[in-house]
Write a protein that holds these residues in place. Structure first.
Motif, mmCIF file in Angstrom:
data_model
loop_
_atom_site.group_PDB
_atom_site.id
_atom_site.type_symbol
_atom_site.label_atom_id
_atom_site.label_comp_id
_atom_site.label_asym_id
_atom_site.label_seq_id
_atom_site.Cartn_x
_atom_site.Cartn_y
_atom_site.Cartn_z
ATOM 1 N N TYR A 251 27.559 21.593 43.318
ATOM 2 C CA TYR A 251 27.029 22.092 44.573
ATOM 3 C C TYR A 251 27.974 21.789 45.730
ATOM 4 N N LYS B 9 12.381 22.409 49.072
ATOM 5 C CA LYS B 9 13.009 23.646 48.640
ATOM 6 C C LYS B 9 14.378 23.402 48.030
ATOM 7 N N TRP B 10 14.961 22.262 48.342
ATOM 8 C CA TRP B 10 16.322 22.028 47.907
ATOM 9 C C TRP B 10 16.510 20.542 47.654
ATOM 10 N N GLN B 13 18.368 16.126 51.274
ATOM 11 C CA GLN B 13 19.397 16.134 52.302
ATOM 12 C C GLN B 13 18.726 16.184 53.671
ATOM 13 N N GLN B 15 18.222 18.259 55.770
ATOM 14 C CA GLN B 15 17.371 19.420 55.998
ATOM 15 C C GLN B 15 15.890 19.000 55.966
ATOM 16 N N PRO B 42 18.576 24.123 42.456
ATOM 17 C CA PRO B 42 18.927 25.542 42.401
ATOM 18 C C PRO B 42 17.995 26.361 41.517
ATOM 19 N N TRP B 111 22.724 34.251 48.054
ATOM 20 C CA TRP B 111 21.850 33.423 47.201
ATOM 21 C C TRP B 111 20.688 34.241 46.706
ATOM 22 N N PHE B 112 20.360 34.094 45.460
ATOM 23 C CA PHE B 112 19.187 34.798 44.938
ATOM 24 C C PHE B 112 18.067 33.791 44.750
ATOM 25 N N ASN B 115 15.811 33.716 47.671
ATOM 26 C CA ASN B 115 16.447 33.534 48.974
ATOM 27 C C ASN B 115 17.181 34.792 49.423
ATOM 28 N N GLY B 143 26.862 31.054 43.500
ATOM 29 C CA GLY B 143 26.375 29.887 42.766
ATOM 30 C C GLY B 143 25.991 28.781 43.707
ATOM 31 N N PHE B 144 26.266 27.566 43.296
ATOM 32 C CA PHE B 144 25.785 26.427 44.062
ATOM 33 C C PHE B 144 26.705 26.046 45.191
ATOM 34 N N MET B 160 24.520 28.036 55.418
ATOM 35 C CA MET B 160 23.572 27.539 56.405
ATOM 36 C C MET B 160 24.407 26.865 57.488
ATOM 37 N N TYR B 162 23.918 24.272 58.846
ATOM 38 C CA TYR B 162 23.934 22.824 58.721
ATOM 39 C C TYR B 162 24.588 22.328 57.441
ATOM 40 N N ASN B 163 24.942 23.231 56.534
ATOM 41 C CA ASN B 163 25.407 22.708 55.255
ATOM 42 C C ASN B 163 26.673 23.396 54.765
ATOM 43 N N GLU B 164 26.524 24.574 54.187
ATOM 44 C CA GLU B 164 27.645 25.186 53.501
ATOM 45 C C GLU B 164 28.812 25.486 54.428
HETATM 46 C C1 LIG Z 1 21.566 28.721 43.640
HETATM 47 C C2 LIG Z 1 21.166 28.659 45.079
HETATM 48 N N1 LIG Z 1 20.032 29.258 45.441
HETATM 49 C C3 LIG Z 1 19.638 29.221 46.706
HETATM 50 C C4 LIG Z 1 20.377 28.570 47.654
HETATM 51 C C5 LIG Z 1 19.935 28.589 49.060
HETATM 52 N N2 LIG Z 1 19.234 27.510 49.646
HETATM 53 C C6 LIG Z 1 17.999 27.149 49.417
HETATM 54 S S1 LIG Z 1 17.568 25.859 50.410
HETATM 55 C C7 LIG Z 1 19.028 25.826 51.130
HETATM 56 C C8 LIG Z 1 19.413 24.871 52.127
HETATM 57 C C9 LIG Z 1 20.703 24.308 51.700
HETATM 58 O O1 LIG Z 1 21.284 23.480 52.525
HETATM 59 C C10 LIG Z 1 19.798 26.797 50.619
HETATM 60 C C11 LIG Z 1 21.165 27.052 51.035
HETATM 61 C C12 LIG Z 1 21.567 27.916 47.226
HETATM 62 N N3 LIG Z 1 22.363 27.243 48.047
HETATM 63 N N4 LIG Z 1 21.932 27.998 45.938
#
Ligand SMILES: Cc1ncc(C[n+]2csc(CCO)c2C)c(N)n1
Ligand SMILES: Nc1ncnc2c1ncn2[C@@H]1O[C@H](COP(=O)(O)OP(=O)(O)OP(=O)(O)O)[C@@H](O)[C@H]1O
Ligand SMILES: Nc1ncnc2c1ncn2[C@@H]1O[C@H](COP(=O)(O)OP(=O)(O)OP(=O)(O)O)[C@@H](O)[C@H]1O
Ligand SMILES: [Mg+2]
Ligand SMILES: [Mg+2]
Lengths: 291, 307, 281, 260, 260
Positions: A251, B9-10, B13, B15, B42, B111-112, B115, B143-144, B160, B162-164
């Motif tokens: 990730y 949801k994730w 972190q 978030q 994920p 993202w699927f 999402n 992907g991730f 996002m 705040y992240n990616e």
């Molecule tokens: C496989 C995959 N699915 C969905 C997301 C999207 N997502 C769901 S919650 C969130 C917040 C992340 O900081 C994000 C980006 C991802 N990243 N990877």
């Protein structure tokens, strides 16, 4: 000593060969990024600087072996094993699910094999589905399985163990069916002339005959269990375990972390297979198979 | 104490800092709640987890929640700590993309797993097909991580704020190398990170009371986190079981998150809801939802909690 | 009412089992080997439908088989596109390359006992690895389309196939080898006329193991990035959308494809190693 | 008659190094086999009969002494395709029909398809198996398989035929029958034959020379020249002359035999 | 002497249904075996020797005719543990020592540990294997394994001993030795023995009665009562009387044998 050499030397050679190729591949794969960075920074890289850079990037496409080794060393030996950053901690989480799944899988596989060998209706109806069951991509539906099991109140270690059981019971069924059927007709007839009961025939003849087959399939099964546990960890919330490390590394693009988790998983698999092999040797010795 | 399970949801972190802070600072305990926080991942569909009874409350994006509602899973929004959306599409400048008009013929990472709805709405609003070709866009299931943009496999990737986005920066690209399109700016923002429960829960006064206390404590957590971002980030870090998160990244993330939660006291703004629904309904031939949902949100909980 | 449904399903299952016990008394009557497992499968499906309906299991957790069949019909076009992407392009290509490369490698190292002694343990080791873990890396290396899926399949198939082929090449019994020696046969003559045919059962064993590995590898690799088609993509996306009927329809396709693939290789094996005792009777 | 022997072994020794120490499979074996002779080797299990045949055929390397075949080394003789070898088990390749099994050595030496077919038909006839060339080995009885394996060795048409207990697995009647046929064939072709057996009557019935061996180390303890005529009906086995030779062989054997 | 026979077969038939149609393994076999007799069965491969022994031991069900053992059905006799059965291969379980292999049938009938040990020691002595009880089968030579397997059948101590080519795989010298021992044992215990063999001298040497069979369908073609004395040194095989009986057996055999 010379026996050791004749066994170890070829293996060491091959491993050395692989490591060498690995370093070369690291150069090839990581060079574009190094050049890209250099261009954007406006500097020229000499060949040796380039090589040095490809072997020391933070997030390389392919980490060099020593980078992985360092990472493994730092996350095992230099961390308290209770720390969440310790690979030993994560390895243990995965191992416990693996072992539980392995025990479930082996037990279920053996029982199924007994049913198949002793009941013709079961043989004919179940066996084809056992084969078909392995064509279901359990790995792909692992997340759903975990949710569904959660719905019936199973959570934590058990769902992971069930996924690893699903992968490990198959080799055991196949091996044990073969093994339980391995005593030839003559020996079975012989038990008849003693007018032995079915239970006596099982414990004194069929089961001991199947032991070599059992161990061969257990080795395959324990490796499959580990794969199952790792895959089962991906969707349990990436909380802990080697699978979670793999995922978290992926990730965040931490290739070194991915590889170190991968190599640790490999080492774990090798240990597990080795332990089964060791037990096999002891049992063989006890049973008089050793020569 | 009453037990309550929250499905995130994730992964763990910043978030989700508000909830961890509330847990760590004893805000839940003060409300006589025993809260378990389950991280997501994920492959975890929070909607499915709640359907299976694996959690009482879940953090989810509204498009996914409304889509689930249409599938017959009656989710209801009981609180909305996030005011604005953090979604954006981040592109490399050297691909020649300067505005959404340049998307045609490009490859976009999306993202699927539930999402993808905001993206699909946006594309249909732009009139771009997602089937590829010169007229449409080629979509990749991202992907991730943000590798596709680093490796040049995609021209843009979903990120996002705040992240990616920061992962791209960390990887060595500079903000100057990038062009970003925030969903907020494009007028296609949908509500993110709301709290959802199954409708049946709201019929039971005891459960409602529990939820009221939960929302109250959670919002207290969020406000504390906004005011003490660094401490909140450290709390998150302590709760991360993978040991993969870094302090620097989480602190920065907390800063960005605070911008998104600012402006919400926890109660859903019906105007935001309407905007989200409209955007999802406008999906052209393949809208995310086919009719305006009924009863998909309630103020009952927040009204009780925040007074 | 619900109790009745469950009861009926259970009764059907028991009745089917009783019939199967009857039928399997004479396994050699024509068709029995097909009827019995098929009846067993039908009984399981009926039981599934009955339990899901009787216990009112939510369709977003586990759909009844009838809903899956409907999805199979309605979404046939999508399923076909996914099938081509994942199975034909990803799995089959990877399978052919992986098994082919392993086969050639086995022949290459055949003449060097040193290499064999080194490679076999390493090969066995790698074959036991959780290779799936390499999927994200290979997606990173080979891109999002089917090529990276094929690469995962290649890596997964290579070592099981290599180990089996090398072992197979050692199968020809010493007597037959001596016989070839007395004829003054060359290495290649011995290889083609004796050792490769004798290796047949082992080679096919490797090929069979790889069928399921190929399918699983191709599907799982799609989780780590893919274009917006493919069976793995479909499963993960539709789970997120709670379209469990579509998820299960894809699983059915995959199970059918996997079983058929295995079946085809088994048929080939029957044709090619007809002489082996395990194939007779 | 100063013919040079076809096979001449001088002080031939072969020691296998095993984990339990050296095994002296052959020790100082000196033996001549003349052209056209039928020599049987008999002796208790492990006395080196097989090993000796294998040394002749260059399947095993001696560790001492010398051996020549047609005046050459065994290796040269092998590459010159001097041997037909018949093993105890028929050793037919199960994926080839009987006909194609027999054609195998012919393919290897590179005969044309027609030549192969012709030769195959000819040797099948010789062993009474005409009409079975399209069958697979497992469709034949043990005796028929063994005959096919002999046919294969004959097709190769080498001057020296080495046979290692070729009839060990067959029942007595079939064995008698094959013995008769083998004698007839030998008479017709004049090949030099080396033949390993466990059966005293068989050795006496077939051979012009019987080599008795004893184990640990593997040595030749007796060489008996047969006084029987070349023409030998099966009934010859009930003549006093036959019994006399058999008795001598049995005595020789018993001397070299040890129990457990 | 109106003793009832131990085994009495009347018009016994057994037909196997196979894919290629029915195989008449036994057809109208009528035969009596008296108590204490040593009966050999000889005949070409596939004539039903094994099948007949298996019918006696209730390992195969006849499809026609009747058979009684000690006046009972074979099944009753089997459950009453009337048979000791020795198969062609030794069939020792590799994970048990020789001693524990021999104890196997005793465990099954539920003897105490002491009784087992006593019995095992006794039969090991009988077959000259004392001192080998702690060894595993693979540590013994083929001949010793076969003796262990006979010991196992003896330990079971049934009155009827059925032996299906027990010495088929052994070399002639070992075989001679075991034949002598078997005769001595039979003389000592007075058991009724059914013995299948392919070897004419063996059949003649051992038996009081030789049953010659022929195949397709499996029938009894000749029953030869032996006129040899009970006391039989190995040398008896070179007497005219012996050769005479052997000749008759051979003729009987040849008549029933067909080649193809
Ligand atoms: C496989 C995959 N699915 C969905 C997301 C999207 N997502 C769901 S919650 C969130 C917040 C992340 O900081 C994000 C980006 C991802 N990243 N990877
Ligand atoms: N490859 C080998 N390695 C070690 N020892 C061997 C090998 N081949 C044969 N021997 C030993 O050499 C001795 C002679 O063996 P050989 O096979 O020639 O005996 P034989 O007379 O043919 O016996 P048999 O009648 O059982 O076939 C035996 O003690 C055997 O164990
Ligand atoms: N289970 C079976 N199913 C079908 N046919 C069988 C079966 N067992 C034996 N036969 C056939 O019955 C016939 C007699 O077999 P049997 O084994 O009794 O012969 P045998 O005299 O013991 O021969 P051998 O000397 O080869 O052991 C043979 O033609 C054999 O193929
Ligand atoms: Mg030999
Ligand atoms: Mg038989």
């Amino acid at each position: 000593m010379s026996r050791f050499l004749s066994h170890a030397l070829p293996i060491l050679t091959v491993v050395a060969l692989i490591v060498g190729l690995w370093y070369l591949a690291a150069i090839a794969l990581n060079a574009p990024w190094a050049r890209d960075q250099a261009t954007r920074a406006g500097v020229d890289l000499s060949a040796s600087e380039l090589v040095a850079d490809t072997w020391s990037q933070d997030k390389p496409k392919l980490p060099a072996p020593h980078q992985i080794a360092t990472e493994i060393w730092e996350t095992t030996a230099e961390k308290k094993i209770t720390s969440k950053r310790s690979l030993v901690y994560h390895g243990w989480i995965t191992l416990s699910a693996t072992l539980l799944g392995f025990v479930f899988g082996a037990g279920f596989g053996i029982l199924l094999a007994i049913g198949i060998v002793y009941n013709r209706a079961m043989d004919m109806s179940v066996m084809p589905w056992v084969i078909a069951s392995q064509a279901i991509p359990i790995l792909a539906i692992a997340p759903m399985i975990i949710v569904v099991l959660n719905a019936v109140g199973l959570s934590g270690l058990i769902p992971k163990a069930i996924i690893s059981m699903y992968l490990s019971f198959f080799p055991v069924v196949v091996g044990m069916v073969k093994g339980l059927r391995s005593p030839d007709a003559m020996l079975i007839d012989q038990m008849r002339t003693y007018s032995a009961s079915p239970a006596q025939t099982f414990w004194k003849l069929r089961f001991p005959s199947s032991v070599p087959y059992l161990f061969t399939s257990l080795k395959v099964a324990v490796a499959a269990s580990l794969v199952g546990a790792i895959v089962g960890e991906l969707p349990t919330g990436a909380v802990a375990g080697l699978g979670a490390r793999l995922l978290a590394g992926s990730y965040y693009g931490q290739t070194i972390q991915i590889w170190s988790a991968l190599i640790s998983a490999a080492a774990l698999a090798a240990c597990l297979v080795g332990i089964v092999g060791l037990v096999e040797r002891v049992v063989n010795k006890r049973m008089g198979f050793a020569r | 104490a009453d037990d309550l399970t929250l499905q995130l949801k994730w992964v763990t972190q910043s978030q989700f800092a508000g909830y961890y802070v509330a847990l760590d600072k004893g805000f839940y305990e003060e409300e006589d709640l025993n809260v378990t926080i389950q991280p997501g991942g994920p492959d975890i569909a929070p909607t499915q987890v709640i359907a299976g009874g694996g959690a009482d409350v879940t953090v989810e994006w509204m498009p996914a929640a409304l889509a689930a509602r249409e599938k017959g899973l009656p989710l209801v929004n009981i609180a909305q700590p996030f005011k604005s959306s953090g979604m954006m599409l981040t592109c490399r400048k050297d691909t020649g993309i300067a505005s959404p008009d340049d998307f045609a013929g490009k490859t976009l990472g999306v993202w699927f797993f539930g999402n993808e709805f905001p993206f699909l709405s946006w594309m249909s609003k732009l009139g771009l097909s997602t089937e590829g070709g010169d007229e449409g866009v080629t979509v990749l299931k991202q992907g991730f991580n943000v590798d596709p943009i680093l490796q040049g496999q995609a021209d843009c990737v979903s990120t996002m704020t705040y992240n990616e986005y920061w992962q791209i920066i960390d990887a060595g690209l500079t903000p100057d190398d990038l062009v970003v399109f925030k969903y907020e700016d494009q007028g296609v923002a949908t509500l993110e990170d709301g709290l959802y429960v199954l409708e049946e829960k709201l019929a039971d006064p005891a459960e409602v009371d529990k939820l009221v206390r939960f929302v109250r404590a959670s919002m207290k957590g969020w406000k504390y986190a906004e005011e003490n971002p660094d401490e909140a980030a450290m709390i998150v870090l302590d709760n991360d079981a993978t040991g993969a998160q870094t302090e620097e990244h989480q602190k920065r993330m907390m800063g960005e998150i605070a911008k998104l939660t600012a402006g919400s006291n926890g109660a859903l703004d019906p105007a935001d809801y309407e905007r989200t629904v409209e955007s999802l309904l406008s999906g052209g031939s393949d809208p995310v939802i086919t009719k305006a949902p009924e009863g998909a949100w309630t103020h009952d909980i927040t009204d009780a909690a925040l007074n | 009412m619900n109790g009745l449904i469950i009861l009926a399903a259970l009764l059907f299952w028991l009745a089917a089992w009783a019939v199967n016990v009857r039928l399997s008394k004479n396994p050699d009557k024509p068709g029995r080997r097909i009827i019995v497992p098929v009846l067993f499968g039908i009984a399981i499906i009926v039981l599934w439908e009955g339990l899901v309906r009787g216990l009112e299991v939510k369709a977003v957790l586990l759909p009844p088989p009838s809903a899956i069949v409907v999805a199979l019909g309605d979404k046939a076009g999508t399923l076909w596109i996914d099938f081509v992407q994942t199975f034909i392009k990803g799995a089959l290509t990877g399978y052919a390359i992986g098994c082919g490369a392993a086969f050639l490698t086995a022949i290459l190292i055949d003449r060097s006992p040193f290499l064999q002694r080194g490679l076999l343990p390493v090969g066995n080791f790698v074959a036991a690895l959780p290779i799936i873990g390499m999927a994200p890396i290979l997606v990173m290396w080979f891109g999002f389309d089917w090529q990276s899926k094929a690469a995962v399949v290649v890596v997964m198939c290579f070592f099981p196939m290599l180990v089996n082929t090398v072992q197979g090449l050692q199968q020809a019994d010493p007597m037959s080898r001596d016989l070839m020696r007395t004829y003054g046969a060359s290495y290649w003559q011995t290889l083609f006329k004796l050792r490769l045919p004798a290796a047949g059962p082992f080679i096919f064993n490797g090929l069979k193991i790889c069928t399921t590995l190929a399918l699983i590898g191709a599907i799982v690799a799609e989780f780590f990035g893919s274009p917006i088609k493919g069976m793995g993509f479909r499963i993960s996306t539709e789970v997120g959308r709670l379209s469990l009927d579509m998820v299960w329809a894809t699983i059915v396709v995959s199970a059918l494809a996997g079983t058929a693939f295995y079946g085809v290789v088994t048929l080939l094996e029957k044709a090619a190693t007809f002489w082996h005792p395990s194939q007779r009777r | 008659m100063t013919k040079t022997p076809v096979i001449a072994a001088r002080d031939l020794s072969l020691t296998f190094e095993t984990n339990d120490g050296p095994v002296h499979a052959l020790k100082d074996v000196t033996l001549d086999i003349e052209e056209g002779e039928f020599v049987s080797f008999i002796g208790p299990s492990g006395c080196g009969k097989t090993t000796f045949l294998r040394v002749i055929a260059d399947l095993e390397q001696p560790t001492g002494g010398t051996i020549t075949v047609n005046g050459q080394t065994p290796r040269q003789a092998r590459l010159a395709r001097a041997y037909g070898y018949v093993f105890q088990a028929a050793g037919l390749l199960p994926w080839r029909t009987i006909g194609r099994n027999i054609a195998l050595p012919l393919e290897i030496i590179g005969l044309s398809k027609e030549e192969q077919a012709e030769k195959v038909a000819q040797v099948l006839d010789l062993v009474d198996l005409s009409g079975f060339d399209k069958k697979y080995p497992w469709q034949l009885s043990g005796g028929m398989q063994q005959r096919a394996s002999i046919a294969r060795a004959l097709a190769f048409d080498a001057d020296i035929l080495l046979m290692d207990e070729p009839f060990g697995a067959l029942d007595e009647i079939v064995r008698d029958h094959l013995n008769e046929q083998l004698l007839a064939l030998w008479a017709r072709t004049g090949k030099t034959i080396g033949f390993v057996t466990h059966s005293i009557p068989e050795a006496v019935y077939l051979s012009t020379k019987i080599v008795v061996m004893s184990p640990r180390p593997g040595r030749v303890t007796d060489v008996i020249e047969s006084s029987l005529p070349k023409e030998r009906p099966l009934d010859i086995r009930e003549t006093p002359e036959f019994l006399e030779i058999a008795h001598r062989v049995r005595e020789g054997l018993r001397a070299g035999h040890s129990y457990d």
